[in-house]
Design an enzyme around this catalytic site. Structure first.
Site, short mmCIF file in Angstrom:
data_model
loop_
_atom_site.label_atom_id
_atom_site.label_comp_id
_atom_site.label_asym_id
_atom_site.label_seq_id
_atom_site.Cartn_x
_atom_site.Cartn_y
_atom_site.Cartn_z
N ALA A 183 -4.61 5.39 -2.92
CA ALA A 183 -3.95 6.50 -3.60
C ALA A 183 -2.54 6.63 -3.05
O ALA A 183 -2.26 6.16 -1.95
CB ALA A 183 -4.74 7.78 -3.35
N GLU A 199 -9.34 5.49 4.82
CA GLU A 199 -8.98 6.91 4.67
C GLU A 199 -9.16 7.71 5.95
O GLU A 199 -8.44 8.67 6.21
CB GLU A 199 -9.81 7.56 3.55
CG GLU A 199 -9.38 7.19 2.14
CD GLU A 199 -10.05 5.93 1.61
OE1 GLU A 199 -10.58 5.15 2.42
OE2 GLU A 199 -10.03 5.73 0.39
N GLU A 211 -11.68 1.33 -3.95
CA GLU A 211 -12.60 2.15 -4.76
C GLU A 211 -12.45 1.80 -6.25
O GLU A 211 -13.42 1.77 -6.99
CB GLU A 211 -12.33 3.64 -4.52
CG GLU A 211 -12.77 4.07 -3.12
CD GLU A 211 -12.37 5.50 -2.79
OE1 GLU A 211 -11.15 5.75 -2.73
OE2 GLU A 211 -13.26 6.34 -2.60
N GLY A 218 -8.33 4.08 -2.21
CA GLY A 218 -8.48 4.20 -3.66
C GLY A 218 -8.35 2.85 -4.36
O GLY A 218 -8.93 2.65 -5.44
N1 3HC Z 1 0.95 5.74 -0.54
C1 3HC Z 1 2.29 5.90 -0.52
N2 3HC Z 1 3.13 5.07 0.16
C2 3HC Z 1 2.56 4.06 0.83
C3 3HC Z 1 1.18 3.86 0.86
C4 3HC Z 1 0.35 4.74 0.13
N3 3HC Z 1 -1.00 4.61 0.06
N4 3HC Z 1 0.91 2.78 1.63
C5 3HC Z 1 2.10 2.32 2.07
N5 3HC Z 1 3.10 3.10 1.60
C6 3HC Z 1 4.54 2.92 1.82
C7 3HC Z 1 4.92 3.03 3.29
O1 3HC Z 1 5.18 4.37 3.65
C8 3HC Z 1 6.17 2.18 3.35
O2 3HC Z 1 7.23 2.95 2.83
P1 3HC Z 1 8.73 2.72 3.38
O3 3HC Z 1 9.04 1.28 3.13
O4 3HC Z 1 9.53 3.68 2.61
O5 3HC Z 1 8.66 3.05 4.86
C9 3HC Z 1 5.89 1.07 2.33
O6 3HC Z 1 4.85 1.58 1.48
C10 3HC Z 1 5.43 -0.22 2.95
O7 3HC Z 1 4.34 0.09 3.84
P2 3HC Z 1 4.22 -0.61 5.27
O8 3HC Z 1 5.52 -0.57 5.96
O9 3HC Z 1 3.05 0.02 5.93
O10 3HC Z 1 3.92 -2.11 4.84
P3 3HC Z 1 2.95 -3.16 5.50
O11 3HC Z 1 3.09 -4.39 4.70
O12 3HC Z 1 3.16 -3.20 6.97
O13 3HC Z 1 1.46 -2.59 5.27
C11 3HC Z 1 -0.36 -1.63 4.04
C12 3HC Z 1 0.95 -2.46 3.98
C13 3HC Z 1 -1.43 -2.40 4.83
C14 3HC Z 1 -0.82 -1.42 2.64
C15 3HC Z 1 -0.07 -0.29 4.76
O14 3HC Z 1 1.05 0.31 4.15
C16 3HC Z 1 -1.19 0.71 4.69
O15 3HC Z 1 -2.11 0.62 5.47
N6 3HC Z 1 -1.09 1.67 3.77
C17 3HC Z 1 -2.01 2.77 3.70
C18 3HC Z 1 -3.32 2.37 3.08
C19 3HC Z 1 -4.23 3.57 2.96
O16 3HC Z 1 -4.40 4.33 3.89
N7 3HC Z 1 -4.84 3.74 1.79
C20 3HC Z 1 -5.68 4.87 1.54
C21 3HC Z 1 -4.88 5.97 0.93
S1 3HC Z 1 -5.79 7.47 0.74
C22 3HC Z 1 -6.78 7.20 -0.59
O17 3HC Z 1 -6.76 6.16 -1.17
C23 3HC Z 1 -7.64 8.35 -1.00
C24 3HC Z 1 -8.69 7.93 -1.98
O18 3HC Z 1 -9.89 7.71 -1.33
C25 3HC Z 1 -8.92 9.02 -2.98
#
Ligand code: 3HC
Length: 684
Positions: free
Chosen positions: A64, A126, A106, A103
C-alpha cells in the site's frame, strides 16, 4: 492506456496489464485506478481468456502507499480493487519480480496463480510499520502455508526468496530470470488450455481446520515472544487475526472482518504512526540539501584502519563483510595480534551459530593486511583513525597521515567528541578530513555519524555517507560540536539521572521508569555494566560515580556499583550505594524532594534530551529533527515505537515539555519554546 497502466492482448487471448508507478509501484490511487481500468477492459473483452498482472520498473507492487495512511481515502480503495481481481471471471496470474510486499503480495494472493523470477522476494512486512497485513494477508497466507509458518512469516515481517516461497506454496511456479513476461503469459495459456476451474485462496480451508486441534498455540506463541515484543502492538494483533481465521473458517468474510477491526486499531495507534515516521526518516537522513546527484563520489577500493582495539576491529569488520580489503595498523605486534584474534573470534562465533561458513571466515580474514606503523597506509583510498580519544594524539596522527597518504585519499576520524576542525588543521588538506563516528560494537550498531567539518568537501561527505550504506549502516550527517548528535543529546539523560537520585528517587526507581518507557536498561544498570572506572576517566569533580570508584565499586565487574550483584550477576538495591548518594546530596546541599511518579521521572530524564535536540537543530548540527531521532534509535536503542525523542516530544505536546523543563529548573531552548508557543511540532 491509463496514466500508469498499459494493456495488451497476447496470442492465445492473454490480456497483459503492466503497471508502471515508480519508484516501487506502491498501490496508491494511480495504480489502483490503472488496475480497475485493466480489469474493466479485459472483463469486457471476449477475446481475453486469462489475465496477467505485471509491473514495470524495479519491482512488483511494494505494498500500500504508506503516505496515504491517515488521509481521506480515495476510491477505489485497495480492498475494492482486490475484490475486483478475486471476482474476475477469467483466471488471473500475478507475474512477480523485485519485491511483492504487504498489499502487493496480498494482491498477488487474490490472483488465482503466482509466477515469480528466482531473484524475486515476497512477504508481509507490515509489522515493521506497526501494522498487520490488512488486505486479507492474515486470512489467506495461513490457508496456504498453515498456521505455524504464517505466524512466523507475518510476525517476523522478513521477505522470503522465490525458491523458498515455491516450497511453501506461496507462489506456483518459477519463471526464467529476465523472461518473466513471456513465462507468465505461457503459464496463463497453459491454464486456459487445461480449462481447470480457477481456484481461489480464500476457499482453501484444510490447513485452518487442522490448526483447530491446538487452539492453545496462539496464547503460547504470544507468551513465548512476550519479551521480544515488549512495547509493540502489531505482533499480538497479528496472532489474534490469524487465530480469527482459524476460528471462523470456512467463513472467510468473518475472519476478514476481524482482521479489518484489528488493522484499524493499529493504523490509528501512536506506535504505528511512529514506525511509519521512522520508515521515511531512515530514508530522509540520506538526503543532504546541498549534495545532489551532480556531486561525484570518490572511489574506495582499499581502506586503512588505525587501531586494532574494540572500535578499530569492529570498524574493520564492516568493510571485510562487503569484500573491501583493509590495511589494519597498530603500533606494536602484540596489540595487532590481539586485535586480529578478536576479529577472528567474532567471525568464528558467527560461524558456530551457522550464520556463515568456515570458508567465509577465512575469506574475510584474508582481506586484512595487518601492519605495524602508519607508513603502510600510503596506498589506501580511505583511512579511519580509531585511537585513544585525545586531541594531541589525533593531531599527531593526522599530521603524519598528511605526509604519508596519497593525494585524494579520505582521512577520517572516529572521534566521538573532539573538534574535527582542529584535527583537520593538522593537515594541509582539511577538505579530505571527515568524521566517521561509529557506535560500539561497531560491527553491530547500525548508526554511522558522518561529521562534516568546516572545510570537508562535498565529494568526501557524499563518499562517507554512501560507504555507510554500502556497509549496512544508516549514515546521519552531523556538524562539528562536542559529542555531535547522539552522544550530545543522550548525555543529558545520564546527567539528569545522577542529579535526580540526589533528590529522592532511587537508582532502581529511575531504571525501572526508563525500562517501562522501553529502554532495554536504565542508566544506572548500564553504568554498572560498562564499568564506573571507564566512565569516570579524567573526571576531576566529585560525582556519584567517582565516589563509588573510590570505594572500589566499579560496577558488575567488581564489588557492585549502583547495585549489589550476586554470583549470577543479579542486581539488588545497594545500601552502600544509598549511603554514597545520601552523603553526596548532603555535600552538595541538595534537599530531598520526595518521590516522583514514573511519568515524572521519564519527563525529568528525557525532556532534557529533547531540549538538547532543539539546540542541536538551532545550531544546524543536525539537518532535521528526524536525523536526531534516527541517531538516538540506532545509536542508543531509544525505543523504536516512540519514534525517537523529537517525534515522542511531539506526541507528548511541546508545551508540556517546556513546562516540565521549567519545573526542573532547566531553561528551554529557544527553538523549543518558540515552537511550543506557536503550537508547532518538530516532526509533523
Ligand atoms: N509507500 C510509499 N512510498 C514507498 C513505499 C510504500 N509502500 N515503499 C517505498 N517507498 C518510497 C520510499 O520512501 C523511497 O522514497 P524516496 O526515494 O523519496 O526516499 C522510495 O520509495 C524508494 O524506496 P527505498 O529507498 O526503500 O528503495 P529500496 O530499493 O531500497 O527498497 C523496498 C525497496 C524493498 C520496496 C522498500 O522501499 C520497502 O521495504 N518498502 C516498504 C514495503 C512495505 O512495508 N510494504 C507494506 C506497506 S503497508 C501495506 O501494504 C498495508 C496493507 O496490508 C493494507
Amino acid at each position: 492506456m491509463s496514466e500508469v497502466g498499459t494493456y495488451t492482448v497476447e496470442d492465445g487471448g492473454i490480456g497483459v496489464m503492466t503497471i508502471d508507478n515508480p519508484p516501487v509501484n506502491a498501490l496508491g490511487i494511480a495504480a489502483r485506478l490503472a488496475l480497475q481500468e485493466g480489469f474493466r477492459r479485459f472483463e469486457g473483452d471476449a477475446a481475453v481468456k486469462a489475465i496477467v498482472v505485471i509491473c514495470a520498473g524495479r519491482t512488483f507492487f511494494a505494498g500500500a502507499d504508506i503516505t496515504e495512511f491517515g488521509k481521506t481515502p480515495q476510491e477505489p480503495n485497495l480492498l475494492a480493487v482486490l475484490d475486483i481481481i478475486e471476482g474476475s471471471s477469467k483466471p488471473v496470474v500475478a507475474a512477480i519480480h523485485g519485491t511483492a510486499l504487504g498489499g502487493g503480495f496480498e494482491l498477488a494472493l487474490t490472483c488465482n496463480y503466482r509466477v515469480a523470477v528466482p531473484s524475486a522476494k515476497v512477504g508481509l512486512p507490515e509489522v515493521n510499520l506497526g501494522l498487520l497485513p490488512g488486505a486479507g494477508g492474515t486470512q489467506r497466507l495461513p490457508r496456504i502455508v498453515g498456521v505455524p509458518a504464517a505466524l512466523d512469516i507475518i510476525t517476523g515481517g522478513k521477505p522470503i526468496g522465490a525458491q523458498k516461497a515455491l516450497e511453501y506454496g506461496m507462489i506456483d511456479a518459477l519463471a526464467e530470470e529476465g523472461k518473466l513476461r513471456e513465462d507468465a503469459v505461457a503459464f496463463a495459456r497453459k491454464v486456459v488450455a487445461e480449462g481447470k476451474p480457477a481456484a481461489r485462496v480464500r476457499d482453501r480451508n484444510e490447513k485452518l481446520e487442522e490448526a483447530r486441534a491446538d487452539m492453545g498455540q496462539f496464547d503460547a506463541y504470544i507468551a513465548k515472544n512476550a519479551r521480544a515484543w515488549r512495547g509493540f502492538k502489531a505482533q499480538v494483533a497479528i496472532v489474534r487475526s490469524i487465530q480469527a481465521a482459524v476460528e471462523t473458517a470456512p467463513d472467510f468474510d468473518a475472519g476478514f472482518k476481524r482482521e479489518r477491526e484489528l488493522f484499524h486499531e493499529l493504523v490509528t495507534s501512536t506506535e504505528s504512526a511512529a514506525l511509519r515516521y521512522y520508515f521515511f526518516a531512515e530514508r530522509e537522513v540520506a538526503k543532504i540539501p546541498d549534495i545532489g546527484k551532480d556531486v561525484a563520489t570518490l572511489p574506495v577500493a582499499k581502506v586503512g584502519v588505525i587501531g586494532a582495539g574494540t572500535m578499530g576491529g569492529g570498524i574493520t569488520m564492516n568493510f571485510l563483510n562487503v569484500g573491501l580489503p583493509v590495511t589494519l595498523v597498530e603500533m606494536n605486534q602484540e596489540a595487532l595480534d590481539r586485535g586480529l584474534g578478536v576479529i577472528r573470534k567474532n567471525y568464528e562465533n558467527t560461524a558456530k551459530k551457522g550464520r556463515m561458513t568456515q570458508e567465509q571466515v577465512e575469506q574475510r580474514m584474508a582481506l586484512i593486511d595487518p601492519k605495524i606503523g602508519l607508513e603502510a597506509l600510503a596506498d589506501v583510498d580511505l583511512v579511519i583513525e580509531a585511537v585513544f580519544e585525545e586531541m594531541s594524539v589525533k593531531k599527531d596522527i593526522f599530521g603524519k597521515l598528511d605526509t604519508i597518504c596519497k593525494p585524494g585519499a579520505i582521512l577520517a576520524s572516529n572521534t566521538s567528541f573532539l573538534d574535527l576542525n582542529e584535527i583537520a588543521s593538522a593537515t594541509s588538506r582539511p577538505e579530505a578530513v571527515v568524521g566517521m563516528h561509529y557506535f560500539s560494537p561497531a560491527n553491530v550498531m547500525r548508526l554511522l555519524e558522518v561529521v562534516r567539518g568546516a572545510k570537508t568537501s562535498r565529494e568526501v561527505v557524499k563518499t562517507a555517507m554512501e560507504l555507510g550504506k554500502t556497509t549496512g549502516k544508516v549514515a546521519v550527517l552531523a556538524g562539528v560540536c562536542h559529542g555531535f548528535i547522539a552522544n550530545r543529546v543522550m548525555v543529558q539523560r545520564s546527567l539528569q539521572a545522577e542529579q535526580l537520585v540526589l533528590e529522592g528517587p532511587s537508582p532502581q526507581d529511575v531504571d525501572q521508569a526508563l525500562y517501562d518507557y522501553g529502554f532495554a536498561m536504565g542508566p544506572f544498570a548500564m553504568a554498572d555494566l560498562v564499568g564506573l572506572d571507564v566512565t569516570t576517566r579524567g573526571v576531576t569533580e566529585r560525582t556519584l560515580r567517582t565516589d563509588l570508584v573510590k570505594l572500589d565499586r566499579l560496577g558488575q565487574k567488581k564489588n557492585g556499583g549502583f547495585y549489589d550483584y550476586d554470583e549470577n550477576r543479579k542486581a539488588t538495591p545497594s545500601p552502600v550505594a544509598a549511603q554514597v548518594i545520601a552523603d553526596l546530596a548532603k555535600f552538595k546541599g541538595v534537599a530531598p524532594k520526595g518521590a516522583l511518579s514514573t511519568e515524572e521521572i521519564v519527563g525529568r530524564l528525557l525532556y532534557p534530551v529533547v531540549n538538547e535536540g532543539a539546540k542541536v537543530l538551532e545550531a544546524g548540527i543536525a539537518l532535521r529533527a528526524c536525523d536526531i531521532d534516527v541517531a538516538c534509535i540506532l545509536g542508543y536503542n531509544w525505543p523504536l515505537y516512540t519514534g525517537g525523542p523529537m517525534f515522542w516530544a511531539d506526541t507528548v505536546g511541546l508545551q508540556k515539555v517546556v513546562d516540565g523543563l521549567k519545573a526542573a529548573g532547566i531553561e528551554p531552548a529557544k527553538l523549543l519554546a518558540e515552537k511550543a508557543a506557536k503550537g508547532e511540532s518538530f516532526t509533523r
